[in-house]
Design a protein around this motif. Structure first.
Motif, mmCIF file in Angstrom:
data_model
loop_
_atom_site.group_PDB
_atom_site.id
_atom_site.type_symbol
_atom_site.label_atom_id
_atom_site.label_comp_id
_atom_site.label_asym_id
_atom_site.label_seq_id
_atom_site.Cartn_x
_atom_site.Cartn_y
_atom_site.Cartn_z
ATOM 1 N N ILE A 1 18.475 35.218 31.142
ATOM 2 C CA ILE A 1 19.720 35.314 30.328
ATOM 3 C C ILE A 1 19.649 36.194 29.326
ATOM 4 O O ILE A 1 19.798 34.546 28.648
ATOM 5 C CB ILE A 1 20.915 35.842 31.321
ATOM 6 N N SER A 2 19.372 36.804 28.476
ATOM 7 C CA SER A 2 19.850 36.629 26.958
ATOM 8 C C SER A 2 21.039 36.853 26.608
ATOM 9 O O SER A 2 21.616 37.866 26.446
ATOM 10 C CB SER A 2 19.146 37.333 25.945
ATOM 11 N N VAL A 3 22.159 35.645 25.892
ATOM 12 C CA VAL A 3 23.372 36.149 26.052
ATOM 13 C C VAL A 3 23.941 36.490 24.616
ATOM 14 O O VAL A 3 22.917 35.741 23.621
ATOM 15 C CB VAL A 3 24.529 34.123 26.171
ATOM 16 N N SER B 1 23.931 22.067 32.343
ATOM 17 C CA SER B 1 23.636 23.496 33.938
ATOM 18 C C SER B 1 24.943 24.281 33.290
ATOM 19 O O SER B 1 26.386 22.958 33.878
ATOM 20 C CB SER B 1 23.870 22.490 34.657
ATOM 21 N N VAL B 2 25.044 25.396 33.962
ATOM 22 C CA VAL B 2 26.399 25.901 33.936
ATOM 23 C C VAL B 2 26.082 26.557 34.913
ATOM 24 O O VAL B 2 25.462 27.254 35.238
ATOM 25 C CB VAL B 2 26.419 26.972 32.441
ATOM 26 N N LYS B 3 28.053 26.927 35.180
ATOM 27 C CA LYS B 3 28.150 27.631 37.335
ATOM 28 C C LYS B 3 27.957 28.957 36.502
ATOM 29 O O LYS B 3 28.709 29.387 35.306
ATOM 30 C CB LYS B 3 28.973 27.360 37.503
ATOM 31 N N LYS B 4 28.369 29.662 37.208
ATOM 32 C CA LYS B 4 28.660 31.111 37.185
ATOM 33 C C LYS B 4 30.496 32.033 36.514
ATOM 34 O O LYS B 4 31.177 31.127 37.312
ATOM 35 C CB LYS B 4 28.221 32.027 38.182
ATOM 36 N N THR C 1 35.853 38.900 23.708
ATOM 37 C CA THR C 1 35.670 36.780 23.169
ATOM 38 C C THR C 1 35.720 35.646 23.690
ATOM 39 O O THR C 1 34.954 34.842 23.008
ATOM 40 C CB THR C 1 37.241 36.979 22.033
ATOM 41 N N ALA C 2 35.821 35.767 24.874
ATOM 42 C CA ALA C 2 35.896 34.721 26.067
ATOM 43 C C ALA C 2 34.688 34.785 27.011
ATOM 44 O O ALA C 2 34.489 35.617 27.571
ATOM 45 C CB ALA C 2 36.741 35.017 26.724
ATOM 46 N N ILE C 3 32.782 34.502 26.248
ATOM 47 C CA ILE C 3 31.926 34.429 26.461
ATOM 48 C C ILE C 3 32.033 34.183 28.073
ATOM 49 O O ILE C 3 31.916 32.798 27.400
ATOM 50 C CB ILE C 3 30.831 34.877 25.405
ATOM 51 N N GLN C 4 31.423 34.740 29.479
ATOM 52 C CA GLN C 4 31.492 33.401 30.307
ATOM 53 C C GLN C 4 29.726 33.988 30.463
ATOM 54 O O GLN C 4 28.729 34.860 30.192
ATOM 55 C CB GLN C 4 32.467 34.188 31.674
ATOM 56 N N SER C 5 29.478 32.807 31.758
ATOM 57 C CA SER C 5 27.785 32.656 32.457
ATOM 58 C C SER C 5 27.531 33.613 33.350
ATOM 59 O O SER C 5 28.567 33.351 34.480
ATOM 60 C CB SER C 5 27.553 31.590 32.257
ATOM 61 N N PRO C 6 26.668 34.722 33.081
ATOM 62 C CA PRO C 6 26.416 35.539 34.406
ATOM 63 C C PRO C 6 26.249 34.889 35.809
ATOM 64 O O PRO C 6 26.269 35.298 36.994
ATOM 65 C CB PRO C 6 26.029 36.544 33.671
ATOM 66 N N ILE C 7 25.327 33.899 35.326
ATOM 67 C CA ILE C 7 24.576 33.514 36.375
ATOM 68 C C ILE C 7 24.445 31.546 36.368
ATOM 69 O O ILE C 7 25.739 30.855 35.817
ATOM 70 C CB ILE C 7 23.029 33.850 36.619
ATOM 71 N N ASN C 8 24.018 30.754 37.015
ATOM 72 C CA ASN C 8 24.268 29.437 37.443
ATOM 73 C C ASN C 8 22.753 29.784 36.698
ATOM 74 O O ASN C 8 21.579 29.667 37.303
ATOM 75 C CB ASN C 8 24.253 28.667 39.344
ATOM 76 N N GLY C 9 22.736 28.609 36.088
ATOM 77 C CA GLY C 9 21.166 27.939 35.048
ATOM 78 C C GLY C 9 21.758 27.350 34.022
ATOM 79 O O GLY C 9 22.496 26.425 34.417
#
Length: 462
Positions: A109-111, A129-132, A245-253
């Motif tokens: 994923i390109s954020v 490592s981040v969670k969805k 304005t609050a960007i979140q991770s779309p996947i676990n990665g």
């Protein structure tokens, strides 16, 4: 020793000369050579005497030793040839294809930011490592919060206008009803001649005007409702922009390097902040010759094919996955087909970009006859092995081989399970040679390491 000297006058047209003879050695000296170099005749006699002495010494030494030359290929007076042997086995053998693969992230994923603003805060460190749905960045929310409040205020205003239009409709509807009743009463009075037609017509006109006012009020209410819906959409859009304005991770990665630091201006849908790679599960892509494509398609239709990957690192432990993808095109430049296997990768042994040795298992040969590779020899008539018979002699038997499995090979025909075959020392063998058997590497050592000696040489190496 007997040396004969004979003067020859003529021999096949040659000039006269001297002929020397000793047993099986003959020397002839023409007169022309003797007259020119008299020492040549003396040298010939010395040669004959020296040869006789050497022959007598060798014969005496052989008689004293009491032993002749070795007989047979063993070189030890006809003894057995030491060899290393093993038993032909029968077991299940997997049919596999080996290749070199490349590990690929399951998803990358390109954020990027969906709104333009100043990057205000980050909530992770590079490589974490981040969670969805975990928050990654915050864009300055103040402009979007103000737009949201303005949309909320406009929505309240439009709701009030709708309520006002509905009240106006109710008033005008009541007036229209009164005017309609009045018009009907006036019409009855006109018919009875109590009032003039002019008054009846005025009452009817007033009733029609009240009805038209009611229709206008209804149209105003419909417009107010439409305006209210539009304003609600504006409010929803303002809320959405504020949520961006609050960007979140779309996947676990796992996060990559941060491309934009806090405080920089971020442009909507253009500035890449970082990348996230999903490594659980993960892909391993590899290519195999296109000749195997029919077999792969045949087996994958029945079941999921297992794939074993061994990463090229210090801890080369195999990881097992399943074949998940077959490319729709054969690479014409290399005549290969691209495949992908999926691995759970819960221990994260595989890493994107890493090379790995891949083994695709197509099927399993049940009860296959297996022999070591080193036992198989190649001759003019094809492949063969030396089989040790019960009387300790060898037989040269032709065979045909199939699938190779590590250091072993599958024997299609020519051998039976339990037969003894030679694995080392074949160069000194021929059909009927008697052997002294050993098994494995220890047997070769016990035989003095002479398993691959040259043909006709004795065990002592003489």
């Amino acid at each position: 020793m007997i040396i004969k000297t004979t003067a020859i006058r003529k021999w096949r047209g040659w000039r006269a000369g001297i002929f020397l003879a000793r047993e099986h050695t003959f020397l002839f000296f023409p007169w022309s050579l003797i007259l020119r170099q008299p020492s040549a005749l003396i040298f010939g006699i010395i040669v004959l005497l020296a040869g006789a002495a050497c022959t007598n010494g060798t014969s005496a030494a052989g008689a004293t030793a009491g032993g002749g030359r070795g007989r047979g290929r063993g070189g030890d007076g006809g003894g057995s040839v030491p060899v290393v042997t093993t038993k032909v086995t029968q077991r299940d053998v997997p049919v596999e294809i080996a290749a070199i693969g490349n590990v690929e992230a399951y998803t990358t994923i390109s954020v990027r930011s969906q709104v333009t603003g100043q990057l205000q805060q980050t909530f992770f460190r590079e490589g974490d490592s981040v969670k969805k749905n975990a928050q990654l960045f915050t864009i300055d929310p103040r402009p979007f919060d103000a737009a949201l409040q303005q949309a909320q205020a406009n929505l309240v205003r439009d709701q009030a206008l709708l309520s006002q239009a509905e009240a106006q409709l109710a008033r005008d509807a009541a007036n229209a009803e009164y005017q309609q009743v009045t018009a009907e009463r006036q019409a009855e009075l006109v018919e009875r001649g109590i009032i003039s037609k002019d008054l009846g017509q005025q009452a009817r006109a007033a009733a029609e005007a009240a009805a038209a006012t009611v229709k206008a009020d209804k149209a105003a209410i419909a417009s107010a409702k439409a305006q209210l819906v539009a304003q609600q959409a504006t409010l929803d859009n303002a809320k959405l922009q504020l949520s961006y304005t609050a960007i979140q991770s779309p996947i676990n990665g796992r996060t990559g390097s941060l491309a934009v630091k806090v405080g920089n201006l971020v442009t909507a849908n253009q500035t890449e902040l970082m990348t996230i790679a999903q490594v659980e599960p993960i892909y391993v892509a590899f290519a195999v010759p296109a000749v195997h494509l029919p077999t792969i398609k045949q087996h994958i239709a029945a079941e999921r094919l297992p794939v074993v990957a061994v990463p090229q690192d210090a801890d080369a432990q195999p990881v097992t996955g399943q074949l998940a993808f077959i490319d729709n095109t054969v690479d014409v430049s290399t005549d290969t087909i691209k495949l992908k296997a999926t691995f759970g990768n819960t221990d994260r042994r595989l890493w994107p970009g890493q090379f790995a040795r891949v083994t695709l298992r197509l099927a399993t040969l049940s009860n296959a006859i297996v022999a070591p590779n080193q036992a198989v020899q190649t001759g003019q008539d094809g492949q063969f092995v030396f089989v040790v018979k019960p009387d300790s002699t060898v037989e040269q038997r032709p065979i045909s081989t199939g699938q190779r499995v590590g250091e072993d090979v599958v024997i299609d025909n020519g051998l039976k399970p339990g037969e003894t075959i030679v694995t080392e020392g074949q160069l000194r063998l021929e059909p009927g040679t008697r052997v002294q058997t050993g098994s494995g590497r220890e047997g070769g050592a016990a035989a003095g390491g002479r398993g691959r000696g040259g043909r006709g040489r004795s065990p002592s190496g003489s």
